[in-house]
Design a protein around this motif. Sequence first.
Motif, short mmCIF file in Angstrom:
data_model
loop_
_atom_site.label_atom_id
_atom_site.label_comp_id
_atom_site.label_asym_id
_atom_site.label_seq_id
_atom_site.Cartn_x
_atom_site.Cartn_y
_atom_site.Cartn_z
N VAL A 189 0.84 -1.20 0.00
CA VAL A 189 0.00 0.00 0.00
C VAL A 189 0.87 1.25 0.00
CG1 VAL A 189 -1.71 1.32 1.30
CG2 VAL A 189 -1.93 -1.16 1.13
N GLU A 190 1.92 1.26 0.82
CA GLU A 190 2.82 2.41 0.87
C GLU A 190 3.51 2.63 -0.47
OE1 GLU A 190 4.01 2.24 5.64
OE2 GLU A 190 5.20 1.15 4.15
N LEU A 191 3.93 1.55 -1.12
CA LEU A 191 4.56 1.67 -2.43
C LEU A 191 3.60 2.26 -3.45
CD1 LEU A 191 6.78 -1.46 -3.23
CD2 LEU A 191 7.37 0.93 -3.50
N ALA A 192 2.36 1.78 -3.44
CA ALA A 192 1.36 2.28 -4.38
C ALA A 192 1.13 3.77 -4.18
CB ALA A 192 0.04 1.52 -4.22
N ASP A 193 1.03 4.20 -2.92
CA ASP A 193 0.82 5.62 -2.64
C ASP A 193 2.02 6.45 -3.09
OD1 ASP A 193 -1.60 5.00 -1.55
OD2 ASP A 193 -0.97 5.17 0.55
N ALA A 194 3.23 5.95 -2.81
CA ALA A 194 4.44 6.69 -3.19
C ALA A 194 4.56 6.83 -4.70
CB ALA A 194 5.68 5.99 -2.62
N ILE A 195 4.27 5.76 -5.43
CA ILE A 195 4.35 5.80 -6.89
C ILE A 195 3.29 6.75 -7.45
CG2 ILE A 195 4.00 4.44 -8.99
CD1 ILE A 195 5.26 2.07 -7.48
N GLY A 196 2.09 6.72 -6.87
CA GLY A 196 1.04 7.63 -7.31
C GLY A 196 1.41 9.09 -7.08
N GLU A 197 2.02 9.38 -5.94
CA GLU A 197 2.46 10.75 -5.66
C GLU A 197 3.53 11.21 -6.63
OE1 GLU A 197 3.59 12.00 -1.71
OE2 GLU A 197 2.00 10.77 -0.86
N LEU A 198 4.49 10.32 -6.91
CA LEU A 198 5.55 10.66 -7.85
C LEU A 198 4.98 10.98 -9.23
CD1 LEU A 198 8.44 8.11 -7.16
CD2 LEU A 198 8.26 10.46 -6.41
N ALA A 199 4.04 10.16 -9.68
CA ALA A 199 3.46 10.36 -11.00
C ALA A 199 2.71 11.69 -11.09
CB ALA A 199 2.53 9.20 -11.35
N ALA A 200 1.92 12.01 -10.05
CA ALA A 200 1.14 13.25 -10.05
C ALA A 200 2.07 14.46 -10.04
CB ALA A 200 0.20 13.28 -8.85
N THR A 201 3.12 14.40 -9.23
CA THR A 201 4.06 15.52 -9.15
C THR A 201 4.81 15.69 -10.47
OG1 THR A 201 4.34 15.10 -6.79
CG2 THR A 201 5.99 16.50 -7.85
N ALA A 202 5.19 14.56 -11.08
CA ALA A 202 5.91 14.61 -12.35
C ALA A 202 5.04 15.22 -13.45
CB ALA A 202 6.36 13.21 -12.76
N ARG A 203 3.77 14.84 -13.50
CA ARG A 203 2.88 15.39 -14.53
C ARG A 203 2.68 16.89 -14.36
NH1 ARG A 203 0.09 10.36 -13.89
NH2 ARG A 203 -1.25 11.29 -12.29
N SER A 204 2.73 17.37 -13.13
CA SER A 204 2.56 18.80 -12.88
C SER A 204 3.85 19.58 -13.15
CB SER A 204 2.11 19.04 -11.44
OG SER A 204 3.14 18.74 -10.53
N GLY A 205 4.96 18.86 -13.39
CA GLY A 205 6.23 19.51 -13.65
C GLY A 205 6.90 20.07 -12.41
N LYS A 206 6.49 19.62 -11.22
CA LYS A 206 7.01 20.18 -9.97
C LYS A 206 7.97 19.24 -9.25
CE LYS A 206 4.41 23.80 -10.52
NZ LYS A 206 5.02 25.07 -10.94
N THR A 207 8.44 18.20 -9.91
CA THR A 207 9.37 17.29 -9.25
C THR A 207 10.70 18.01 -8.98
OG1 THR A 207 8.41 15.42 -10.45
CG2 THR A 207 10.54 15.07 -9.39
N PRO A 208 11.12 18.12 -7.71
CA PRO A 208 12.39 18.82 -7.42
C PRO A 208 13.58 17.97 -7.85
CG PRO A 208 11.46 17.89 -5.41
CD PRO A 208 10.44 17.66 -6.48
N PRO A 209 14.71 18.60 -8.19
CA PRO A 209 15.89 17.84 -8.61
C PRO A 209 16.32 16.79 -7.61
CG PRO A 209 16.19 20.17 -9.09
CD PRO A 209 14.92 20.06 -8.30
N ALA A 210 16.20 17.10 -6.31
CA ALA A 210 16.65 16.15 -5.29
C ALA A 210 15.86 14.85 -5.33
CB ALA A 210 16.53 16.79 -3.91
N ALA A 211 14.63 14.89 -5.84
CA ALA A 211 13.79 13.70 -5.89
C ALA A 211 14.15 12.78 -7.04
CB ALA A 211 12.31 14.09 -5.99
N MET A 212 15.10 13.21 -7.89
CA MET A 212 15.49 12.39 -9.04
C MET A 212 16.94 11.93 -8.94
SD MET A 212 13.51 14.32 -12.14
CE MET A 212 13.83 16.00 -11.60
N THR A 213 17.46 11.85 -7.74
CA THR A 213 18.84 11.42 -7.54
C THR A 213 18.89 10.27 -6.54
OG1 THR A 213 19.17 13.01 -5.74
CG2 THR A 213 19.72 13.75 -7.96
N GLY A 214 19.97 9.52 -6.59
CA GLY A 214 20.20 8.47 -5.61
C GLY A 214 19.52 7.15 -5.90
N GLY A 215 18.98 6.96 -7.12
CA GLY A 215 18.34 5.70 -7.44
C GLY A 215 19.34 4.56 -7.52
N THR A 216 18.91 3.34 -7.15
CA THR A 216 19.77 2.16 -7.23
C THR A 216 19.28 1.16 -8.27
OG1 THR A 216 18.58 0.99 -5.48
CG2 THR A 216 20.40 2.43 -4.81
N PHE A 217 18.01 1.24 -8.65
CA PHE A 217 17.41 0.37 -9.67
C PHE A 217 16.16 1.07 -10.16
CE2 PHE A 217 14.80 -3.00 -11.42
CZ PHE A 217 15.70 -3.90 -11.98
#
Length: 457
Positions: free
Chosen positions: A345-373
């Motif tokens: 459930v937490e994963l689903a909510d987090a992915i949904g939030e990321l998608a909504a923020t990305a579509r609005s163009g408001k994703t901050p640079p810090a949220a797009m760093t540090g990925g491992t996979f």
Amino acid sequence: MQDFRLPDLGEGLPEAELVQWLVAEGDTVSLNQNIAEVETAKAVVELPSPYAGTVQRLHHAAGDTIDVGDVIVTFALEGETVDAAPAAPAEAGKGEAEAEPEEEKATPNLVGYGAAPRKSARPQRRARAARAGASASADTAVLEAAPHDAIVEQPIEQPVERPRSTPPVRKLAKDLGIDLALVEATGENGLITRGDVEAYAGHTGMADAQAAAAASTTPAPTSDERVTRRPIRGVRKATAEAMVRSAFTAPHVTTFQTVDVTATMELVASLRADRSLEGHRIGVMAVAAKAVCLALGRNPSLNAKWDDAAGEIVEHHYVNLGVAAATERGLIVPVVPDADAMTLVELADAIGELAATARSGKTPPAAMTGGTFSITNFGVFGVEAGTPILNPGEAGILGLGTVAKRPWEHQGEIALRDVMTLSLSFDHRIVDGAEGSRFLVDVASVLEQPGRAMLLR
């Protein structure tokens, strides 16, 4: 006077493009009020004002590319007034009031700038005021051109504020010959929008003038215009550079696995029907993300990076899951930190939030760093399989194909089942074919029988 320079907006990005100003010269702004939108190679970011005062000069126009550290706006701080021209001496008894020197305090703000506490080096002047029924510019001209003994109409104590709008809206009003002071503002904090100007033009019979203005600023296409040229910048430029660097640095291998996901689809349907989970949109993407986190725990070489400078392979004992999102500005990959520690459930909510923020163009640079996979879902476009390119610094990326009904062998018989193809690309410097295959089989087994997740850790 205080200059505001473009700050480093994250990850050492050297420049940003000015999308639009949210204020105009002459506007009064408060501390941390958003004054501009800029686009970096990763996101659109709103810049808050580091000072409280008046916008004295905007140094760049929308569309300009600005280097980090360049001056973008000059402020006159609260308590200061910068006159456009020297004022004539005032008549005795009608001089400007002088304020006592006053210490100003500034609090830290969102971008790390701020006016240091200071004391005025000279008495501060009160802003000039306008006569009732006349413009501020007319009053200023009269006061400054008058001889020493001239009698000038006493100004009222209410200063005239310039209507708030953005530069494109001001240009539209100018083209239409509309005084913005007459337009009713409906935008946030009294901002005059394009719609306000157009509505005013319609009410006053100026719609034809608006069309003429638009025609005068938009060049008509000629018969030989068979191509459209767009500058390579922002997200598109950054994506291109990252993909070229990845493709020609890490040797890519892609392997595929087609799996019966009927049980996963039934699980998703039952979770969506559960009233206790109302408001949580759990889909195939979330289940696949959970399967990836479990499989990475069993196959750590996929959750690693190649450190060429140190001559080491660095395995991560956590999963920062990148989720590729297609936006109007291009492809971006925001990250879910510590995804392996989350419930479904937490994963689903987090992915949904990321998608909504990305579509609005408001994703901050810090949220797009540090990925491992990373994981990408091209199945939403009806695509069955693909060969995704690795994000630089990651050893693997999983692509999800579309879920389609197909005849499939099930319990010794042919049945119509929900089937999906998984596409795994990995860095062959770090991951051998056997390891990549085991990882893909582990993900597929969870999607085929979600109950198997109870057996994994």
